[in-house]
Design an enzyme around this catalytic site. Sequence first.
Site, PDB file in Angstrom:
ATOM      1  N   HIS A 110       0.860  -1.174   0.000  1.00 56.44           N
ATOM      2  CA  HIS A 110       0.000   0.000   0.000  1.00 56.44           C
ATOM      3  C   HIS A 110       0.904   1.234   0.000  1.00 56.44           C
ATOM      4  O   HIS A 110       2.014   1.181   0.525  1.00 56.44           O
ATOM      5  CB  HIS A 110      -0.845  -0.046   1.284  1.00 56.44           C
ATOM      6  N   GLN A 145      -4.762  -5.262   6.717  1.00 56.17           N
ATOM      7  CA  GLN A 145      -5.741  -6.161   6.105  1.00 56.17           C
ATOM      8  C   GLN A 145      -5.787  -7.522   6.782  1.00 56.17           C
ATOM      9  O   GLN A 145      -6.699  -8.314   6.536  1.00 56.17           O
ATOM     10  CB  GLN A 145      -5.420  -6.348   4.610  1.00 56.17           C
ATOM     11  N   LYS A 199     -10.638  -1.164  10.294  1.00 59.28           N
ATOM     12  CA  LYS A 199     -10.772  -2.336   9.428  1.00 59.28           C
ATOM     13  C   LYS A 199     -11.131  -3.579  10.227  1.00 59.28           C
ATOM     14  O   LYS A 199     -11.459  -4.619   9.670  1.00 59.28           O
ATOM     15  CB  LYS A 199      -9.466  -2.566   8.668  1.00 59.28           C
ATOM     16  N   CYS A 201      -4.693   2.542  -3.735  1.00 57.62           N
ATOM     17  CA  CYS A 201      -3.434   3.017  -3.139  1.00 57.62           C
ATOM     18  C   CYS A 201      -2.308   2.033  -3.366  1.00 57.62           C
ATOM     19  O   CYS A 201      -1.425   1.862  -2.521  1.00 57.62           O
ATOM     20  CB  CYS A 201      -3.600   3.323  -1.653  1.00 57.62           C
TER      21      CYS A 201
END
Lengths: 417, 167
Positions: free
Chosen positions: A134, A214, A237, A375
């Site tokens: 990212h 993530q 997240k 991104c």
Amino acid sequence: MSATPEQFAATGTLDVEALRAEFPALHQEINGHPLIYLDSAASAQRPAVVIDAIADYYRHDHANVHRGVHTLSDRATRAFEAARERVAGFINAAATHEVIWTRGTTEAINLVAQSHLRPRIGPGDEILVTWMEHHSNIVPWQLVCEQTGARLVAAPVTDAGEIDMAAFERLLGPQTRLVAVNHVSNALGTINPVARIVELAHAHDAPVLVDGAQAAPHLQVDVQALGCDFYAFSGHKVFGPTGIGVLWGRETLLDAMPPWHGGGEMIREVSFDGSTWNELPFKFEAGTPHIAGAVGLAAALEWLEHQDRTALAAHEADLLAHATHTLSEFEGLRIVGTAPHKASVVSFVFNDIHAHDIGTILDHEGVAIRTGHHCTMPLLRHYGLAATARASFSVYNTRAEIDRLAAALAKALTLFR
Amino acid sequence: MDRLQQLYREVILEHSRRPRNFRRLHAPARCADGINQLCGDRLRLCVNGDGARIDEAAFEGAGCAISIASASLLTEAVAGRTCDDALALADRLEQALSGTAPEDLGALEALCGVRAFPTRIRCATLAWRALRAALHGETRPVSTERAPNTPDTRTWTKTSHDVRPDQ
Ligand SMILES: [Zn+2]
């Protein structure tokens, strides 16, 4: 960690409808259709217990932390520090004071870049990342490179979307001063072999920072088992609030790092002759922190830990398999990122319809996906793409929602072809 | 016609599939790059002319159907116009798309379906912002994140942002 559909069938205990009922935002109509939220990789929705925890904190317990002797300040401090303990348990940190609050993953990475790495490197030194990082795990290192004359090096990614480990190994050397790698790719879903990467990096005495933004919502993270040196993730997240995140670091490394923001909380004593730093973790937490964010994140992690996480993982694996199969049926559709070990993320492109148009048509049908470069511009450039459509699935999604995604895609094709 | 069919009218789809004047113009053409951060639309718009009037306009790039169709329509709409007239047309289009002016746009009215899709207005205006930049001799790529570039007093013949064929 990555359960198969067979395991799902074997457990099959997850009551998805009951779980969905806990998420208020899921129950609304968008453009006349029930919302189908397939953008959890960008930000997950929150269960009511998280929203309530934040509201309750503000209603009953709010005051500044570590300051007053009064009851509210004590309550807020206890809640804030209990949240830190919850995080430490969630990632299996060796000590609670190894958990530093940040605004999110991005700030955590910047902290390591500026406080750990910047004073230690110079011309001739290298920072090793991968093509699938990212931007927030690229740009902080580029800044350090500009400041110090060090060089940023990136390991290539295979066509399937895995780190080319042979190339990665070749790029490691005595000049490598830090390795920074994502645990799970936001654009591809690939679950990277972090433990192996750590092993290789440590053989060259290079510490490893893992971008876990993530991974935290999908995997059971154990920083000690991974062997890494820094681990960063974001609250929003993992079903928690925005604006709060975590940097975990090994105590010995954190101890050796100078503070990077000056202000209240991070000092022990201030005089105009100089100031002395507070101990861990407060050394890195200048100013009044996001107390409600920490409280909300703790509620989210507690909620998650009370779930049958094996069943959640199996459910997500089932969604991924169903989505992969369903989308593969479309003519002219290509899935970007086909690694065998993936989190529940499917990036795809059509050969004749731009991702942006897909996104608009899907939204018109109530289906929320992400379109764009996610991104990860260097990665998409490698695949010759400027944008993909990305459907990301969380524990509250269903097979029926994936079928609705497919129906909406079919509508897009009718419109365009 | 529902909102979606208004957006993806046949003329828009047709221009996006077969964009007009989709080619590179060589020096002394004036060019500007436009980037739409939101979805990665990226195009280069070039104009040729005598300084006061646009003889031809062309573009290259990649993007969504709306951005490509808008650029294609632009190249047809501005050819033969004076620079002032082309800039005025760009203003009228932006105003029409944001709903602050009536539509009086000829062929460009096909773009007005984006009014119901606020996140897509930037796709429709990308080429037009690049046109402004090219006419004003802007050297930096224009991004749809920023407000439209304010006109400056330079004319595009006096500045020297010529695009060489190899660029
Ligand atoms: Zn676009």
